[in-house]
Design a protein around this motif. Sequence first.
Motif, short mmCIF file in Angstrom:
data_model
loop_
_atom_site.label_atom_id
_atom_site.label_comp_id
_atom_site.label_asym_id
_atom_site.label_seq_id
_atom_site.Cartn_x
_atom_site.Cartn_y
_atom_site.Cartn_z
N TYR A 9 -18.26 20.50 -14.06
CA TYR A 9 -19.33 20.64 -15.21
C TYR A 9 -20.06 19.16 -15.56
CZ TYR A 9 -16.70 24.54 -16.57
OH TYR A 9 -16.24 26.15 -16.91
N ARG A 10 -18.98 18.03 -15.25
CA ARG A 10 -19.96 17.07 -14.99
C ARG A 10 -20.17 17.30 -13.86
NH1 ARG A 10 -15.49 14.21 -15.24
NH2 ARG A 10 -15.60 13.50 -12.69
N GLU A 11 -20.21 17.04 -12.76
CA GLU A 11 -21.08 17.03 -12.03
C GLU A 11 -22.44 17.65 -11.77
OE1 GLU A 11 -23.09 18.01 -7.71
OE2 GLU A 11 -21.56 19.62 -8.67
N ALA A 12 -22.61 19.06 -12.20
CA ALA A 12 -23.63 20.07 -12.97
C ALA A 12 -25.16 19.14 -13.50
CB ALA A 12 -23.52 21.19 -12.69
N ARG A 13 -23.89 18.64 -14.75
CA ARG A 13 -24.50 18.12 -15.56
C ARG A 13 -25.39 17.46 -15.55
NH1 ARG A 13 -23.23 14.23 -18.83
NH2 ARG A 13 -20.86 14.74 -18.78
N LEU A 14 -25.27 15.99 -14.56
CA LEU A 14 -25.72 15.01 -14.19
C LEU A 14 -26.68 15.36 -13.52
CD1 LEU A 14 -22.52 12.49 -13.34
CD2 LEU A 14 -23.86 12.32 -14.71
N ALA A 15 -26.33 16.16 -12.33
CA ALA A 15 -27.60 16.60 -12.00
C ALA A 15 -28.78 16.78 -11.88
CB ALA A 15 -27.36 17.41 -10.46
N ASP A 16 -28.38 18.15 -13.40
CA ASP A 16 -29.47 18.65 -14.16
C ASP A 16 -30.53 17.59 -15.09
OD1 ASP A 16 -28.60 20.92 -13.54
OD2 ASP A 16 -27.11 21.72 -15.02
N GLU A 17 -29.77 17.10 -15.24
CA GLU A 17 -30.16 15.28 -15.77
C GLU A 17 -30.20 14.09 -15.52
OE1 GLU A 17 -26.93 14.69 -18.66
OE2 GLU A 17 -27.70 16.46 -19.61
N GLY A 18 -30.77 15.14 -13.46
CA GLY A 18 -31.34 13.47 -13.42
C GLY A 18 -30.97 12.42 -13.15
N ARG A 19 -29.82 12.20 -13.48
CA ARG A 19 -29.14 11.38 -13.91
C ARG A 19 -28.54 10.78 -11.96
NH1 ARG A 19 -25.77 12.07 -18.86
NH2 ARG A 19 -24.32 10.38 -18.66
#
Length: 157
Positions: A9-19
């Motif tokens: 979940y964290r990996e997906a969120r970081l990619a989605d947020e451009g982090r």
Amino acid sequence: YTAATEFIYREARLADEGRYGEWLALWTDDGLYWVPATTDPRADPGTHLSHVYDNRARIETRVKLLLTGLRHSQEPASRMRRVVSNVEVTAGEGGELVAGSNFVLGELSVQAGRELHWWVGRTTHHLRRVDGALRMSRKKVVLVNAAEPLPNLAFLI
């Protein structure tokens, strides 16, 4: 197994947020990122075409291009959100965890006439502990339309 699910979940969120710097830190030094151009489960990146087949150095280059704005197909960056589901975690070789999950990713391609693209597939993460923290040693993304012509895939899927 809960830690593996939270990692996904964290990996997906970081990619989605451009982090992307934080996303890159999730990888092991020997990481491999593979998006095959087939849905054949027997596919091998050495003998089959790939949309992406990056070692750690190439992953770093991809992130650097996204961070510097030199990836013109992502200027301005696409807006993205993904839903991750059906997470299944099993024990892999050498103490790794293998986590499979389904995803649906909506990408608003603002640089290409504000088109909305849907990316759907299954991701397999190979996770291992490095200095006590989970890291990706391998990420494989099989798109349901992998063998079809695809729009620009210049971001992290």
